[in-house]
Enzyme design. Sequence first.
Site, PDB file in Angstrom:
ATOM      1  N   GLU A  64       0.807  -1.223   0.000  1.00 12.32           N
ATOM      2  CA  GLU A  64       0.000   0.000   0.000  1.00 12.32           C
ATOM      3  C   GLU A  64       0.842   1.277   0.000  1.00 12.32           C
ATOM      4  O   GLU A  64       0.731   2.105   0.920  1.00 12.32           O
ATOM      5  CB  GLU A  64      -0.945   0.010   1.206  1.00 12.32           C
ATOM      6  N   GLU A 103      -4.891  -8.700   1.070  1.00 11.75           N
ATOM      7  CA  GLU A 103      -5.627  -8.399   2.312  1.00 11.75           C
ATOM      8  C   GLU A 103      -7.108  -8.218   2.001  1.00 11.75           C
ATOM      9  O   GLU A 103      -7.459  -7.582   1.013  1.00 11.75           O
ATOM     10  CB  GLU A 103      -5.152  -7.089   2.963  1.00 11.75           C
TER      11      GLU A 103
HETATM   12  C1  BGP Z   1      -4.126  -1.947   5.495  1.00 10.03           C
HETATM   13  C2  BGP Z   1      -2.754  -2.252   5.994  1.00 10.03           C
HETATM   14  C3  BGP Z   1      -2.712  -3.236   7.111  1.00 10.03           C
HETATM   15  C4  BGP Z   1      -3.868  -3.160   8.070  1.00 10.03           C
HETATM   16  C5  BGP Z   1      -5.201  -2.984   7.386  1.00 10.03           C
HETATM   17  C6  BGP Z   1      -6.355  -2.690   8.289  1.00 10.03           C
HETATM   18  O1  BGP Z   1      -4.175  -0.643   5.043  1.00 10.03           O
HETATM   19  O2  BGP Z   1      -1.949  -2.744   4.962  1.00 10.03           O
HETATM   20  O3  BGP Z   1      -1.464  -3.145   7.725  1.00 10.03           O
HETATM   21  O4  BGP Z   1      -3.636  -2.306   9.099  1.00 10.03           O
HETATM   22  O5  BGP Z   1      -5.146  -1.977   6.412  1.00 10.03           O
HETATM   23  O6  BGP Z   1      -6.369  -1.336   8.584  1.00 10.03           O
HETATM   24  P1  BGP Z   1      -6.745  -0.760   9.989  1.00 10.03           P
HETATM   25  O7  BGP Z   1      -5.823  -1.403  10.938  1.00 10.03           O
HETATM   26  O8  BGP Z   1      -6.530   0.705   9.870  1.00 10.03           O
HETATM   27  O9  BGP Z   1      -8.152  -1.088  10.219  1.00 10.03           O
END
Ligand code: BGP
Length: 471
Positions: free
Chosen positions: A164, A374
């Site tokens: 990201e 993810e």
């Molecule tokens: C993505 C990242 C992750 C994770 C996920 C969930 O942007 O790659 O590392 O954190 O989001 O996000 P959040 O923890 O802000 O809910």
Amino acid sequence: MAFTKDFLWGSASAAYQIEGAYDTAGKGPSIWDIWAHLPGKTFEGTNGDIACDHYHRIEEDVALMKEMGLKAYRFSISWPRIIPAGTGAINPEGIAFYNKLIDTLIKAEIVPMVTLYHWDLPQALQDEYSGWESRRIIDDFVNYSNVCFENFADRVKYWIVMNEPNIFTSLGYMLKLHPPGIQDEAIYLKAFHHTVLAHAKTVIAYKEAGYDGMIGSSIAYTPTYAASDSQEDQRAKRNFDVTGPLWYLDGYYKGAYPVAGVAYYTKKGVMPVVTRADETMMAAAAELADFIGINYYQTATIAHNPEDGVGFSEMNTSGKKGTQSENGIPGLYKQIHNDKLEYTDWDWAIDPDGLRYGLEILNKRYGLPIIISENGLGAYDVLTEAGEVNDDYRIDFLRKHILACEAAMSHGVNLLAYCTWSFTDLLSWLNGYKKRYGFVHIDFDSEALKRTKKKSYYWYQNVIATNGEEL
Ligand code: BGP
């Protein structure tokens, strides 16, 4: 059945969010180690000093993955654990840690999928030349990547160079929510461009060295809808796309930024310098990349935003549903609430159809295999007195998204892997430990950090065992 025998049912994590051991075994400080200790920067001052203590619990965590039948596990390597000062000396204990993790996974018949950069830049490089703001980072990054390839590529066959880059640059250089906490559009675009070049040079280095795995990067992908079919809303959607999702994806996977976005940023005086050599390298890497990685959480619904319209607004990091207000760029677009969709407690739109729609757009535009690196639901979970976590809402979320994958695959999308976020509960960068994503609950309130399998753990176990037939 859309899912082939070798489909990679996976789950994901990132070093800073799970490892802990932040200043032991020779590790250097990362920008997150420093940032999270500055007052007021993270949710209730939470940090990853200990996190899930995964660093000391590889066996326990991998045993849980094995019992589940996980086919692939995506994790990130911490650059300052491998090269504490970013360049120069290599930390043998860092290499040993990841060797042990990789070997334990392989023994458990789990395919390791490695992210090279999940945001924990060595602080030394931030101090020396402002990290991603400088072109100097490109060669330092390639050097770090080569160290990883030399040490692990004999066993690791899936490499995600960047995680990201669009999020860490926009949150770091526009919204002041991530380190280095700057707000400057020109610097944001320059930093993003440097991630493109670091990715490109790494992909080329990997291919030139003749390694036999697959390499790409993961973009946080937000497919968009126009709020209506009015010309103004349609234009706003296009404005969002060419400065948002297509800017990021084309930079990585077409090897050139979208023309309309370049025109807009040039007129504004914030377009980064893109040299001839950059263009050549970007185009070469776009040819060489083996897959597109996407992290998919939600879609965005875009509407016209007049010159005196809304600007950026605070993100909902409180977990109080309905507190996110409209936000956008006056004169360009705004993102609005979509009444047709459900939202999470953090006001993220829940939209499985949006995943199918997005996968089909990507397939048509780039024609590459896709890895979903993810996808998941952040929620408040309750551990009952009986020691259970009945997260039916998470099962429902994942089931619908897997069905969307299946539908996209039956329409020609070549999906290689589906990784949920996340395997265990872990630290959320901006939302602390209360926003949970895992199949495995961790009791962060006790030092024991006890692991408990949630209902979704058993559900995904069966999904994998039946190769997606029983959802
Ligand atoms: C993505 C990242 C992750 C994770 C996920 C969930 O942007 O790659 O590392 O954190 O989001 O996000 P959040 O923890 O802000 O809910």
